[in-house]
Design an enzyme around this catalytic site. Structure first.
Site, PDB file in Angstrom:
ATOM      1  N   MET A 127       0.813  -1.216   0.000  1.00  0.00           N
ATOM      2  CA  MET A 127       0.000   0.000   0.000  1.00  0.00           C
ATOM      3  C   MET A 127       0.847   1.267   0.000  1.00  0.00           C
ATOM      4  SD  MET A 127      -1.469  -0.309   3.876  1.00  0.00           S
ATOM      5  CE  MET A 127      -0.380  -0.608   5.270  1.00  0.00           C
TER       6      MET A 127
ATOM      7  N   HIS B 284       3.638 -12.986  -8.479  1.00  0.00           N
ATOM      8  CA  HIS B 284       2.276 -12.503  -8.217  1.00  0.00           C
ATOM      9  C   HIS B 284       2.245 -11.256  -7.356  1.00  0.00           C
ATOM     10  CE1 HIS B 284       2.633 -13.907  -4.124  1.00  0.00           C
ATOM     11  NE2 HIS B 284       1.357 -13.816  -3.864  1.00  0.00           N
TER      12      HIS B 284
END
Length: 475
Positions: free
Chosen positions: A375, A398
């Site tokens: 984030m 990923h």
């Protein structure tokens, strides 16, 4: 200790010894390998164990974001022969079809500048987060069974998706799922969770495209510098977790001699063709369908929020990829094309241009791949690389991959300090708890730029664009 030998730049190998049927490969730079080794040799031991699976082809693999998982390392890939191989829940993970989708909004950054905080509030109010019940859609048992069987097709038939959404989703958002194979308790957990984010590392993030590295491919994906996009990372919620847990226990009960012989019982598997293997495969596909429907419902919620706040929005799905799944695919092994079951756990399919599985709109440039950071860091848009079939059974990383455990992160960061530091950088975060924020602190993750650099250098996933976070909601 597990011996790791560098055989090419960014390519390391564990020689085949003992019960290993193939060598094990680890892709990463010197710094990423050093970080893997800082947790001991747990990741390397796990990939060496994976190399003992019956029917495994070529090598067991750890990608640049790899770290320790359940049985298989996260960032792991294992392809097995359909006639001689096995299916292992540990090679798929508890959050079946956890995945990422990217939405373009038709807006540029100037269109939303100054409203990021309001946008974060509205998204957080609209999309349920955390461990409890509640979803954007109201569903009952009958609805969930329909979703388990048909995935995105159910969403389209019931007015929650467009045909274009299905066209831009891996497998068109539908695998041959068997609702009857899903445990009853798991099915119940899916009620009223369609369109919910969950907790942990799951997120919904509004992002700004800051860098375009490949203008032609970016144009094919419909994105450009300064565009506002939305990235959604979530999976099959409690339904998938309950399904995985149920079948791990079933496998352990049904194959006690196998469990006793394994180097790690978390590697437990069922031979393909066995009744229990077929049942798990059907249940896994059904849970995957649920995950696609879940991300689609959140897409509808994003459309609602953007339509209410901004003019001239057109929220469209760029693509949706899963990174916890096992799928039947055709690959070339030692010069011969054959059908394999490819386990990807914390690994994204990254097929190069020309593969028939890629939507028509992207077939000339390669499959879209999305690799989120944290984030507080960049995320990336990639395209399937030209060497991905040769090196990784068409797979790449990923995400950034964890560097510190959740417990470590909680001990080193505080929620208030994190929110203050992120807000100072123009990133507005909304979360259900302070614990979630500290667990998911940017410092708990590897360097996303380095993970992507290695993927690009190897040719398994090529850089297209980079984004930066503006507003992030978490469970």
């Amino acid at each position: 200790m597990v011996e790791l030998t560098e055989i090419h730049e960014n390519v390391y190998e564990i020689e085949r010894t003992g019960e290993m049927r193939v060598p094990a490969r680890v892709y990463g730079s010197a710094s990423l390998i050093e970080e893997m080794l800082e947790e001991g040799d747990l990741t390397l031991t796990q990939v060496r164990n994976v190399a003992t699976l019956p029917g495994i082809q070529t090598f067991a693999l750890v990608l640049p974001d790899g770290h320790q998982g359940y049985g298989f390392p996260i960032g792991g890939v294992a392809a097995v022969d359909l006639d001689e191989g096995v299916i292992s829940p540990g090679g798929i993970g508890f959050d079946i079809n956890c995945g990422v989708r990217l939405l373009r909004t038709g807006l540029s950054y100037k269109d939303i500048a100054g409203q990021e905080s309001i946008l974060a509030d509205r998204l957080y109010q609209t999309i349920p987060t955390g461990l409890g019940k509640g979803g954007y859609l109201n569903t009952d048992i009958s609805d969930v069974r329909g979703i388990l069987e048909s995935g995105m097709e159910w969403m389209l038939a019931n007015g929650h998706a467009t045909a274009d959404d299905l066209d831009h989703c891996e497998e068109n958002g539908h695998l041959p799922g068997d609702p009857n194979a899903v445990p009853t308790e798991a099915l119940k957990r899916g009620v009223n969770q369609v369109g919910s984010l969950g907790s942990g590392n799951h997120f919904l993030e509004v992002q700004r495209v800051t860098d375009v590295y490949d203008p032609e491919t970016a144009a094919a994906f419909g994105i450009d510098a300064d565009d506002v996009v939305v990235m959604i990372h979530s999976g099959s919620r409690g339904l998938g977790h309950q399904t995985c847990s149920h079948f791990i226990r079933e496998f352990e009960r049904h194959y006690p001699d196998l469990v006793a012989s394994l180097p790690d019982k978390q590697l437990v598997y069922a031979p393909l063709g066995d009744r229990l293997a077929d049942k798990y495969w059907g249940a896994m596909n059904a849970a995957a369908n649920f995950a696609w429907a879940n991300r689609q419902a959140m897409t509808q919620a994003v459309r609602e929020v953007f339509d209410a706040l901004f003019e001239a929005t057109e929220v469209e799905l760029v693509y949706d990829v899963c990174h916890n799944i096992a799928k039947e695919e055709r690959h070339t092994v030692r010069g011969r094309e054959k059908s394999l079951l490819v386990h990807r756990k914390g690994a994204t399919r990254a097929f190069p241009a020309g593969r028939p599985e890629i939507p028509d709109a992207y077939r000339d440039v390669g499959q879209p791949v999305f690799i989120p950071g944290s984030m507080g860091s960049h995320s990336y848009v990639l395209a399937g690389g030209p060497r991905s079939l040769e090196l990784s059974f068409g797979s790449t990383a990923h995400g950034a991959g964890r560097l510190k455990s959740r417990t470590q992160a909680k001990g080193e960061y505080t929620a208030g300090e994190l929110q203050k530091a992120l807000r100072a950088r123009g990133i507005f975060v909304r979360a259900r708890s302070g614990g979630t924020l500290t667990e998911e602190a940017p410092g708990a993750y590897k360097d996303i730029d380095e993970v992507v650099r290695v993927s690009d250098a190897l040719g398994i996933g090529t850089k297209v664009a980079r984004t930066t976070p503006l507003a992030n909601i978490k469970g």
